[in-house]
Design a protein around this motif. Sequence first.
Motif, PDB file in Angstrom:
ATOM      1  N   LYS A 137      -0.787  -5.456  -9.573  1.00 49.12           N
ATOM      2  CA  LYS A 137      -0.295  -5.986  -8.286  1.00 49.12           C
ATOM      3  C   LYS A 137      -0.707  -5.050  -7.143  1.00 49.12           C
ATOM      4  N   TRP A 138      -0.617  -3.750  -7.413  1.00 49.12           N
ATOM      5  CA  TRP A 138      -0.992  -2.760  -6.390  1.00 49.12           C
ATOM      6  C   TRP A 138      -2.459  -2.920  -6.019  1.00 49.12           C
ATOM      7  N   VAL A 198       6.431  -6.919  -3.451  1.00 51.91           N
ATOM      8  CA  VAL A 198       6.504  -8.023  -4.403  1.00 51.91           C
ATOM      9  C   VAL A 198       7.338  -7.579  -5.608  1.00 51.91           C
ATOM     10  N   GLY A 199       8.012  -8.533  -6.236  1.00 48.85           N
ATOM     11  CA  GLY A 199       8.813  -8.203  -7.422  1.00 48.85           C
ATOM     12  C   GLY A 199       8.167  -8.784  -8.675  1.00 48.85           C
ATOM     13  N   ILE A 200       8.306  -8.081  -9.796  1.00 45.19           N
ATOM     14  CA  ILE A 200       7.893  -8.682 -11.069  1.00 45.19           C
ATOM     15  C   ILE A 200       9.074  -8.595 -12.036  1.00 45.19           C
ATOM     16  N   GLU A 201       9.218  -9.634 -12.861  1.00 43.04           N
ATOM     17  CA  GLU A 201      10.376  -9.694 -13.762  1.00 43.04           C
ATOM     18  C   GLU A 201      10.115  -8.953 -15.058  1.00 43.04           C
ATOM     19  N   LEU A 232       5.239  -1.649 -18.394  1.00 39.02           N
ATOM     20  CA  LEU A 232       5.183  -2.523 -17.216  1.00 39.02           C
ATOM     21  C   LEU A 232       4.347  -1.906 -16.089  1.00 39.02           C
ATOM     22  N   ILE A 233       4.116  -0.592 -16.188  1.00 35.79           N
ATOM     23  CA  ILE A 233       3.376   0.091 -15.119  1.00 35.79           C
ATOM     24  C   ILE A 233       1.988  -0.523 -14.944  1.00 35.79           C
ATOM     25  N   GLU A 234       1.398  -0.964 -16.074  1.00 31.39           N
ATOM     26  CA  GLU A 234       0.074  -1.588 -15.986  1.00 31.39           C
ATOM     27  C   GLU A 234       0.099  -2.819 -15.097  1.00 31.39           C
ATOM     28  N   GLU A 235       1.143  -3.647 -15.302  1.00 28.50           N
ATOM     29  CA  GLU A 235       1.285  -4.859 -14.507  1.00 28.50           C
ATOM     30  C   GLU A 235       1.512  -4.508 -13.032  1.00 28.50           C
ATOM     31  N   GLY A 240      -3.236  -5.438  -3.617  1.00 27.97           N
ATOM     32  CA  GLY A 240      -2.945  -5.110  -2.218  1.00 27.97           C
ATOM     33  C   GLY A 240      -1.468  -4.980  -1.897  1.00 27.97           C
ATOM     34  N   TYR A 241      -0.595  -5.183  -2.886  1.00 31.28           N
ATOM     35  CA  TYR A 241       0.834  -4.979  -2.624  1.00 31.28           C
ATOM     36  C   TYR A 241       1.129  -3.492  -2.584  1.00 31.28           C
ATOM     37  N   GLN A 242       2.008  -3.111  -1.644  1.00 31.25           N
ATOM     38  CA  GLN A 242       2.259  -1.674  -1.487  1.00 31.25           C
ATOM     39  C   GLN A 242       3.571  -1.218  -2.125  1.00 31.25           C
ATOM     40  N   VAL A 243       4.464  -2.179  -2.358  1.00 27.78           N
ATOM     41  CA  VAL A 243       5.659  -1.869  -3.153  1.00 27.78           C
ATOM     42  C   VAL A 243       5.766  -2.941  -4.224  1.00 27.78           C
ATOM     43  N   VAL A 244       5.801  -2.520  -5.480  1.00 26.56           N
ATOM     44  CA  VAL A 244       5.993  -3.476  -6.573  1.00 26.56           C
ATOM     45  C   VAL A 244       7.285  -3.079  -7.281  1.00 26.56           C
ATOM     46  N   TYR A 245       8.335  -3.881  -7.095  1.00 29.74           N
ATOM     47  CA  TYR A 245       9.613  -3.519  -7.734  1.00 29.74           C
ATOM     48  C   TYR A 245       9.862  -4.407  -8.945  1.00 29.74           C
ATOM     49  N   ALA A 246      10.540  -3.819  -9.926  1.00 35.05           N
ATOM     50  CA  ALA A 246      10.799  -4.544 -11.165  1.00 35.05           C
ATOM     51  C   ALA A 246      12.177  -5.194 -11.100  1.00 35.05           C
TER      52      ALA A 246
END
Length: 342
Positions: free
Chosen positions: A119-120, A200-203, A112-115, A123-129
Motif C-alpha cells: 500500500k505504501w 488507508v486501513g487494511i483488515e 502483514l507488514i508486506e501488505e 502512495g499511501y503514507q499511513v497504512v493502519y491495521a
Amino acid sequence: MNSETSCADRRPVISVIVPIFDEEAVISELHRRMAAVLDGIGEPWELVCVNDGSRDTSLSMLLALREQDARLKVIDFSRNFGQQLAITAGMDFAQGDAVVVIDADLQDPPELIEEMLAKWREGYQVVYAVRADRKGESRFKLVTASVFYRLLHRITDVEIPVNAGEFRLMDRQVVLAMRRLREKHRFMRGLSSWVGFRQVGIEYQRAERFAGDTKYPLNKMLRLTLDAITSFSYIPLRLSTYFGFFLAALSLLGIVVTVISRLSGNSAFFGQASTLVAVLFLGGIQLIFLGIFGEYLARIYDDVRSRPLYIVSRAHGFFERDNRCDSKSAPENPSGFHPPAD
Ligand code: UDP
Ligand code: MG
C-alpha cells in the motif's frame, strides 16, 4: 556495527518500532518472526526495540540478540514511561523511509507488514491495521474496547479509525511531522490521524498474545482513554455549560411550580429534605465538573513545565561515531537528548 559498513547498509528502508515492557517471554520469537518477514522483503531494515523500564530480563535478552544481529537496535529508558512514549522515542530514533509500529506480543502478525508496504508503494503514507476479529481476549476487554472506540469516534474532532490499534506503517514524511508534536499526554493513533496525509486501513485477524500477560491493566487503559479524549475533544468541558443551562431552566420551572402550589394552598416542597437533596445533588455535579476541568488543567501544567517526554539511559545502535555518511544517516532527535554511542 563496524566502520566498514557502507552508508547504503546503514540507512534502513524499513524501521520497525516495538515497545517492550516485561516481554522476556516473547522477545526471541518476536525477533525470529520479524527477521523472517523483513528478510523476505529484501530491503535493509532495523528493528528498534524500546525497553520501557522492564523489570525482567528483557533488556539483557535484547542486548544478547543484538550481539548476533546488529539490525536490532535498543533504546533503553531510565524507567517506565508508558507505551505511548516508548513509541514516540522509537519514532524519534527510527531512520527508515517506512516506519512500522507494532506490539511486542505478536497479537499483530508481522507478516502483514508486506501488505502494508505494498500500500505504501502505491502512495499511501499511513497504512493502519484494522482488527476484523480479536481472538483470546476477555469479554471485558472486548466490551471496554468497543465502548472506547465508539465514544472516541463520537466525541472527537479528528477521524480516528475505529478498531485500529498502534499497528501501522508511516511514511518518513509522516514521522517527521509527528516528531514535531511534543505534547506529554499523547495518544499516538489520534496524532497519526491528526497529521493527515494519504491514509488507508487494511483488515486483519488479531491473534492471541504469544506469551505472557497483558501489560495494560484497567487503570492504564483508563488513563489512555482520558488522554485520548482530552487530546482530541472539548466536549467534556462544554458539558458543564449545557448542564448548567439545563439545571437553570429546571430550577426556574421549579420556582414557578412552587409559587403556584403555595398560592393554591398546597404544601409541596416543604421541609429540609428537599433542600438537602438539591444541595447535595448540585454539589456532586459541581465536583464532577471541577474534576473534569482538573483533567485538562493537569495536562496543561504538564505541557507548560515542558520536561522531556522520556529519558534515555542508553541507545544501542544509533549515533555511530563514524559520521562519513550523508546527513540523512544521522537521526534527527528533537528531544535534544544525545545518549552515548555503544
Ligand atoms: N507496553 C509498554 N509500556 C507499558 C505497557 C505496555 O511499552 O507501560 C508495551 C508492551 O510491551 C506491548 C505493547 O505495549 O509491546 C502493548 O501491550 P499489551 O500487548 O500488553 O497490551 P494489550 O494488547 O493487552 O492491550
Ligand atoms: Mg497485546
